[in-house]
Design a protein around this motif. Structure first.
Motif, PDB file in Angstrom:
ATOM      1  N   UNK A   4       0.813  -1.212   0.000  1.00 18.90           N
ATOM      2  CA  UNK A   4       0.000   0.000   0.000  1.00 18.90           C
ATOM      3  C   UNK A   4       0.842   1.255   0.000  1.00 18.90           C
ATOM      4  N   UNK A   5       1.876   1.264   0.820  1.00 18.06           N
ATOM      5  CA  UNK A   5       2.779   2.406   0.869  1.00 18.06           C
ATOM      6  C   UNK A   5       3.494   2.583  -0.464  1.00 18.06           C
ATOM      7  N   UNK A   6       3.995   1.471  -1.023  1.00 17.20           N
ATOM      8  CA  UNK A   6       4.734   1.542  -2.287  1.00 17.20           C
ATOM      9  C   UNK A   6       3.833   2.094  -3.396  1.00 17.20           C
ATOM     10  N   UNK A   7       2.606   1.616  -3.477  1.00 14.78           N
ATOM     11  CA  UNK A   7       1.705   2.097  -4.527  1.00 14.78           C
ATOM     12  C   UNK A   7       1.396   3.579  -4.368  1.00 14.78           C
ATOM     13  N   UNK A   8       1.245   4.001  -3.115  1.00 18.18           N
ATOM     14  CA  UNK A   8       0.890   5.398  -2.870  1.00 18.18           C
ATOM     15  C   UNK A   8       2.020   6.340  -3.261  1.00 18.18           C
TER      16      UNK A   8
END
Length: 601
Positions: free
Chosen positions: A571-575
Motif C-alpha cells: 500500500x505504501x509503495x503504490x501510494x
C-alpha cells in the motif's frame, strides 16, 4: 416578559453605579416635567387669569412665573442629558462585555465544537446577537426614571380633582392588555428575524471566503441568487416585525390622547359646575398629556424585549457551551527537542471514527513522516499533536507528560503547527512572524530572530527583495505573495519561537522540492533543532525523514524507513510511487516547477 426582565436584571446588577445615576437623572427629568405642569398651572391662575380679571399683574408674580418655568426647564434639560449619556454608557459597556465574553469562549472551546457551528453563525453571535441582547438598555433608565413622573403626576391629579383622575386612569388596563397582545405577536417574529440575520451572515461569509471557487467556476449568479433569497426572507421577517410595531406604537400613542379628551370633556362640565377652577383643569389636562411620554418610554422597553430575549439566548448558548479544554499544572522541564509518544489514540467526528488505537513514538530530535491516502486520519492526528482537540481515548505524551496536564499556553510554548492552509494577517512581514510586534516585551522576538527564522525557512531572499523588507505589508491572507512564499513565512512564524516539537501538515507542498530539501536539512542542523513530524506526499520529502509512519483508515499499518516500507508494504509503495509518477509526468510535459525564482536565486 419574565425572560426579558431577567436579562435586564443582569445588566442592572452588572452596571449598578451607572444605572443608578442614569435613573436618578431620569427621575430628575420626570419630576421637573411634573413640576413644569404645576408651574404652568400656577402661572395660568396667578398671571394669565389675573391679568384678564384685574387688568394688571404684579412684577413679582410675573418674575415668579418666569423663574418657575425657566428653572424647571433647566433642571429637566440636565436630567435629559444625564439620562441619555449614562444610558448609552451602560448599553455599550454591556454590548462590549458580551462580545468579549463570546470571543473568549470561542478561543476556549475546542476545535471540535467549532466544527459543528458555521462561521457565519459565530459572527452573528458576537455582533448582531450581542447588540440585540442589550438594545432595551437605551430606553430602560428613562422608563424606570419616568415612573417617578407617572406616580407624581397621578398623585398630583388625585389631589387636584379625584373625579378627573379616575376618568383618566381608565386607560391603564387598556395599555396592559395592548402590551400583552403585542408581546405574544412579536416574540416569534423577532426570533425568526434574528435567526435569519445569522443565516445571511453565514452565506455572505461563505461567498467571500470561497470567492476563488465562485469566480473560477462561474457561480456568481447562483451565489448572488442564494444570498438574495435569504436576504429577501430577512427583509420580509423585518417587515413583519415592523408591521406589528407599527400597529402597536400608534395605538399606544392614541390611548393617552383619548384619556386627555375624556378628561377635557368631563372637566368642562365640572368647570361649569364650579367643582374645579380653570388652573386646576389646565394642570390636570397637561399632566395627562405628560402621561403619554412615560407610557411610550415603557413601550419602547417592551418593544425591544422580544428581540433582546432572542439575542440573549443565542449569546448564552455560546457562553454555556461545554467542551472547553481542561488544563493541568505540569511544567516543561527542558528546552531540548521533545520526545513524542502516541499511545492507543482514538478519535471520532460524531459517529465516524477516524483514528483507531494509533500508537507510535518519535525520539527526541528525529524527523518522522506521516504518510497515508486521503482520509487516513493524518490531519486529525496533527490536530491532536498540537492539542487543537483531545483524543477520545489514549494519550499524546511530550517527554512522558500528557498534553492535557500542561497549563494553559503550555502546549503552544513547546509545540508549533504549520498547517497546509496557510493564513497570513493583513500586516507586515515582521508582524506576521512575531505576532505582536518584533522586539517587544511580550514576545521577546527581535529583528535578528525574525531574520534567522526567515533564513531557516528559505524566505530571507524574497523578503530582502521586498520594497520595505520586514515592513512590507503582505495584504489580506497574504494576497501579494505566492503560495510557496506564504508557506515559508508561516514556517518562519513557527520556528522563530524555537518549538521543541514542530508539526508540518504538508506545509511545504507549494515549495519547489530543492527549496523544501534545504528547509528540512536546515531544521535538522539548526542550533536549536526540533523534533519534527511532517505530513508528506512527495517521495523526496519522505526520503529525508528518519522514519515513516504509514496510516490507512485511521490505523498505523506499518512503520520504518522509507526504503524498508517500499520493500515490505504494498500500500505504501503504490501510494508514493503514484505521487512520483505524477511528478515525472509534470516534468515530461515541461510544467515549470513552483517557486522557480528561488532556484535561480
Amino acid at each position: 416578559m419574565r425572560q426579558g426582565l431577567r436579562v435586564l436584571g443582569v445588566a442592572i446588577r452588572t452596571e449598578k453605579a451607572v444605572f443608578t445615576l442614569a435613573v436618578t437623572a431620569s427621575a430628575l427629568y420626570g419630576g421637573m416635567t411634573v413640576a413644569s405642569a404645576w408651574a404652568l398651572g400656577w402661572a395660568t391662575q396667578n398671571v394669565v387669569l389675573t391679568s384678564f380679571t384685574a387688568g394688571d399683574v404684579t412684577t413679582g408674580a410675573l418674575w415668579t412665573g418666569v423663574l418657575l418655568i425657566f428653572g424647571t426647564a433647566l433642571l429637566k434639560a440636565i436630567g435629559v442629558a444625564g439620562r441619555r449619556i449614562l444610558a448609552g454608557v451602560m448599553q455599550y459597556r454591556m454590548q462590549a462585555r458580551s462580545r468579549r465574553d463570546v470571543t473568549k469562549q470561542y478561543l476556549r472551546l475546542p476545535l471540535s465544537w467549532h466544527h459543528r457551528h458555521p462561521t457565519g453563525q459565530l459572527l452573528s453571535n458576537a455582533s448582531a446577537d450581542a447588540e440585540a441582547a442589550w438594545a432595551p438598555l437605551a430606553p430602560l433608565p428613562m422608563a424606570v426614571g419616568v415612573i417617578v413622573m407617572l406616580v407624581t403626576a397621578a398623585i398630583a391629579m388625585l389631589f387636584t380633582d379625584l373625579v378627573l383622575a379616575l376618568v383618566g386612569f381608565l386607560i391603564f388596563p387598556a395599555i396592559a392588555v395592548l402590551n400583552l397582545v403585542y408581546q405574544r405577536r412579536l416574540s416569534p417574529l423577532a426570533t425568526r428575524a434574528q435567526q435569519l440575520r445569522a443565516e445571511v451572515s453565514e452565506i455572505a461569509h461563505e461567498s467571500f471566503d470561497g470567492a476563488l471557487v465562485v469566480k473560477t467556476l462561474g457561480r456568481e449568479e447562483l451565489e448572488t441568487d442564494r444570498f438574495r433569497r435569504r436576504a429577501h426572507e430577512l427583509r420580509d421577517a423585518n417587515i413583519a416585525v415592523g408591521r406589528v410595531r407599527g400597529l402597536f406604537d400608534p395605538m399606544l400613542e392614541a390611548l393617552p390622547t383619548l384619556g386627555v379628551l375624556a378628561v377635557l370633556a368631563v372637566g368642562a362640565g365640572r368647570l361649569s359646575a364650579g367643582a374645579i377652577d380653570a388652573g386646576g383643569l389646565v394642570q390636570v389636562a397637561y399632566l395627562f398629556t405628560l402621561l403619554a411620554f412615560p407610557i411610550r418610554a415603557l413601550g419602547w422597553v417592551l418593544a425591544e424585549l422580544p428581540r433582546s430575549v432572542v439575542g440573549w439566548e443565542r449569546v448564552q448558548a455560546v457562553l454555556d457551551a461545554t467542551g472547553s479544554m481542561e488544563y493541568g499544572s505540569a511544567a516543561a522541564t527542558s528546552t531540548a527537542p521533545a520526545e513524542l509518544r502516541i499511545r492507543d489514540v482514538s478519535y471520532a467526528y460524531g459517529e465516524a471514527e477516524v483514528l483507531h488505537d494509533v500508537t507510535f513514538e518519535v525520539p527526541a530530535g528525529r524527523t518522522v513522516a506521516l504518510v497515508g491516502p486521503t482520509g487516513s486520519g493524518k490531519s486529525t492526528l496533527v490536530q491532536l499533536l498540537a492539542r487543537l482537540v483531545d483524543p477520545d481515548s489514549g494519550q499524546v505524551l511530550l517527554d512522558d507528560v500528557d498534553l492535557r496536564e500542561l497549563p494553559y499556553g503550555g502546549v503552544a510554548e513547546s509545540v508549533a503547527l504549520v498547517p497546509q492552509q496557510t493564513f497570513l494577517f493583513d500586516d507586515t512581514v515582521r508582524g506576521n512572524i512575531a505576532l505582536g510586534g518584533g522586539g517587544d516585551s511580550d514576545t521577546g522576538i527581535g529583528d535578528e530572530d525574525v531574520w534567522a527564522a526567515l533564513r531557516l525557512a528559505q524566505a530571507d531572499g524574497f523578503v530582502a527583495r521586498m520594497p520595505s523588507g520586514l515592513d512590507t505589508r503582505v495584504g489580506e491572507r497574504g494576497a501579494t505573495l505566492s503560495g510557496g512564499q506564504r508557506q515559508r513565512l508561516a514556517l518562519a512564524r513557527a520556528v522563530v519561537r524555537r518549538p521543541r516539537l514542530l508539526v508540518l501538515d504538508d506545509a511545504t507542498s507549494s515549495v519547489d522540492p530543492q527549496v523544501e530539501a534545504r528547509i528540512l536539512h536546515g531544521l535538522r542542523d539548526a542550533a536549536q533543532a526540533s523534533t519534527v513530524v511532517v505530513v508528506a506526499y512527495r517521495m523526496a520529502t519522505i526520503a529525508l525523514a528518519d522514519e515513516v509512519v504509514y496510516l490507512d483508515r485511521g490505523r498505523v499499518v506499518d512503520r520504518g524507513t522509507h526504503e524498508e516500507l517500499l520493500v515490505r508494504c504494498p500500500g505504501y509503495r503504490n501510494l508514493v510511487t503514484a505521487y512520483e509518477r505524477e511528478e515525472a509526468e509534470r516534468a515530461a510535459i515541461d510544467i515549470p516547477p513552483i517557486e522557480e525564482e528561488e532556484i535561480s536565486a
